[in-house]
Design a protein around this motif. Structure first.
Motif, PDB file in Angstrom:
ATOM      1  N   ARG A   1       0.971  -1.223   0.157  1.00 14.12           N
ATOM      2  CA  ARG A   1       0.157   0.139  -0.058  1.00 14.12           C
ATOM      3  C   ARG A   1       0.966   1.161   0.112  1.00 14.12           C
ATOM      4  N   GLU A   2       1.869   1.181   0.767  1.00 14.37           N
ATOM      5  CA  GLU A   2       3.037   2.216   0.732  1.00 14.37           C
ATOM      6  C   GLU A   2       3.584   2.549  -0.672  1.00 14.37           C
ATOM      7  N   SER A   3       3.401   1.737  -1.475  1.00 16.07           N
ATOM      8  CA  SER A   3       4.029   1.887  -3.139  1.00 16.07           C
ATOM      9  C   SER A   3       3.260   3.241  -3.822  1.00 16.07           C
ATOM     10  N   LEU A   4       1.940   3.264  -3.182  1.00 18.56           N
ATOM     11  CA  LEU A   4       1.187   4.577  -3.658  1.00 18.56           C
ATOM     12  C   LEU A   4       1.688   5.872  -3.575  1.00 18.56           C
ATOM     13  N   LEU A   5       2.539   5.872  -2.494  1.00 22.86           N
ATOM     14  CA  LEU A   5       3.148   7.222  -2.134  1.00 22.86           C
ATOM     15  C   LEU A   5       4.547   7.408  -3.054  1.00 22.86           C
ATOM     16  N   GLU A   6       5.015   6.301  -3.637  1.00 20.73           N
ATOM     17  CA  GLU A   6       5.976   6.895  -4.842  1.00 20.73           C
ATOM     18  C   GLU A   6       5.372   7.099  -6.166  1.00 20.73           C
ATOM     19  N   VAL A   7       3.924   6.958  -6.355  1.00 24.82           N
ATOM     20  CA  VAL A   7       3.289   7.307  -7.718  1.00 24.82           C
ATOM     21  C   VAL A   7       2.331   8.386  -7.457  1.00 24.82           C
ATOM     22  N   GLN A   8       2.407   9.081  -6.148  1.00 25.67           N
ATOM     23  CA  GLN A   8       1.241  10.262  -6.145  1.00 25.67           C
ATOM     24  C   GLN A   8       1.349  11.390  -6.931  1.00 25.67           C
ATOM     25  N   GLU A   9       2.569  11.679  -7.290  1.00 27.23           N
ATOM     26  CA  GLU A   9       2.833  12.935  -8.085  1.00 27.23           C
ATOM     27  C   GLU A   9       2.409  12.546  -9.706  1.00 27.23           C
ATOM     28  N   LEU A  10       2.768  11.399 -10.052  1.00 24.40           N
ATOM     29  CA  LEU A  10       2.551  10.778 -11.387  1.00 24.40           C
ATOM     30  C   LEU A  10       1.207  10.780 -11.697  1.00 24.40           C
ATOM     31  N   TYR A  11       0.211  10.302 -10.561  1.00 23.27           N
ATOM     32  CA  TYR A  11      -1.028  10.435 -10.964  1.00 23.27           C
ATOM     33  C   TYR A  11      -1.846  11.399 -10.245  1.00 23.27           C
ATOM     34  N   ASP A  12      -1.227  12.539  -9.930  1.00 26.69           N
ATOM     35  CA  ASP A  12      -1.983  13.809  -9.147  1.00 26.69           C
ATOM     36  C   ASP A  12      -2.849  13.272  -8.025  1.00 26.69           C
ATOM     37  N   ASN A  13      -2.283  12.229  -7.340  1.00 20.78           N
ATOM     38  CA  ASN A  13      -3.419  12.011  -6.189  1.00 20.78           C
ATOM     39  C   ASN A  13      -2.690  11.845  -5.046  1.00 20.78           C
ATOM     40  N   HIS A  14      -2.948  12.767  -4.292  1.00 22.09           N
ATOM     41  CA  HIS A  14      -2.000  13.184  -2.819  1.00 22.09           C
ATOM     42  C   HIS A  14      -2.884  12.827  -1.736  1.00 22.09           C
ATOM     43  N   PHE A  15      -2.346  12.023  -0.943  1.00 18.08           N
ATOM     44  CA  PHE A  15      -3.259  11.387   0.097  1.00 18.08           C
ATOM     45  C   PHE A  15      -3.220  12.289   1.336  1.00 18.08           C
TER      46      PHE A  15
END
Length: 164
Positions: free
Chosen positions: A139-153
């Motif tokens: 689940r932490e791998s989402l933090l690595e791609v949040q800029e790419l998908y413009d999805n900031h938690f």
């Protein structure tokens, strides 16, 4: 105010039977049109949630507004610090930068059409979520791609209090 004019020449037609489906109950996502197929105009998917299932954790987008149109059922939608309950035919549009989340109302199903505009390549984001569900990545791998998908938690006290 600047005007964004999308660049694509042909109508985008996605037949239900041809849409890629990611996930399965309680959360099913039908990938309808990504930014690349709409000249950047929008990205859209249909999300079906069963029996109070969570859709998306609190997050924001820097560069896109997100529209939620409830096709059927009942959904809770976080917008800023407010949790709204939406029913069939209700529309919620969240501006860029505003925290939001969504889920089916506990004990109910929800069927939502979701549109981001301008579009962002999102299909691979949903495939990434599927890999998390299958245990292939963390689940932490989402933090690595949040800029790419413009999805900031982020954390949301209002959402946590409602969804507990």
């Amino acid at each position: 105010m600047s005007l964004f004019v999308p660049k694509f020449d042909e109508s985008v037609v996605v037949r239900e039977a041809e849409a890629e489906v990611v996930g399965r109950a309680p959360t099913t996502v039908r990938l309808l049109a990504d930014s690349s197929s709409t000249g950047g105009a929008l990205s859209t998917q249909r999300v079906t949630l069963t029996d109070g299932a969570d859709g998306a954790a609190p997050h924001w987008h820097d560069n896109s507004a997100e529209m939620f149109f409830l096709l059927d059922g009942a959904a809770e939608v976080l917008s800023g610090d407010e949790v709204l309950t939406a029913g069939p035919g209700d529309l919620v549009v969240v501006p860029p930068g505003r925290p939001h989340a969504f889920a089916a109302v506990p004990g109910a199903d929800a069927d939502l059409l979701i549109v981001l505009t301008p579009g962002v390549e999102r299909f691979e984001y949903f495939r990434h979520l599927q890999r998390i569900a299958l245990g292939e990545v963390t689940r932490e791998s989402l933090l690595e791609v949040q800029e790419l998908y413009d999805n900031h938690f982020l954390r949301s006290t209002a959402w946590d209090a409602r969804r507990g």
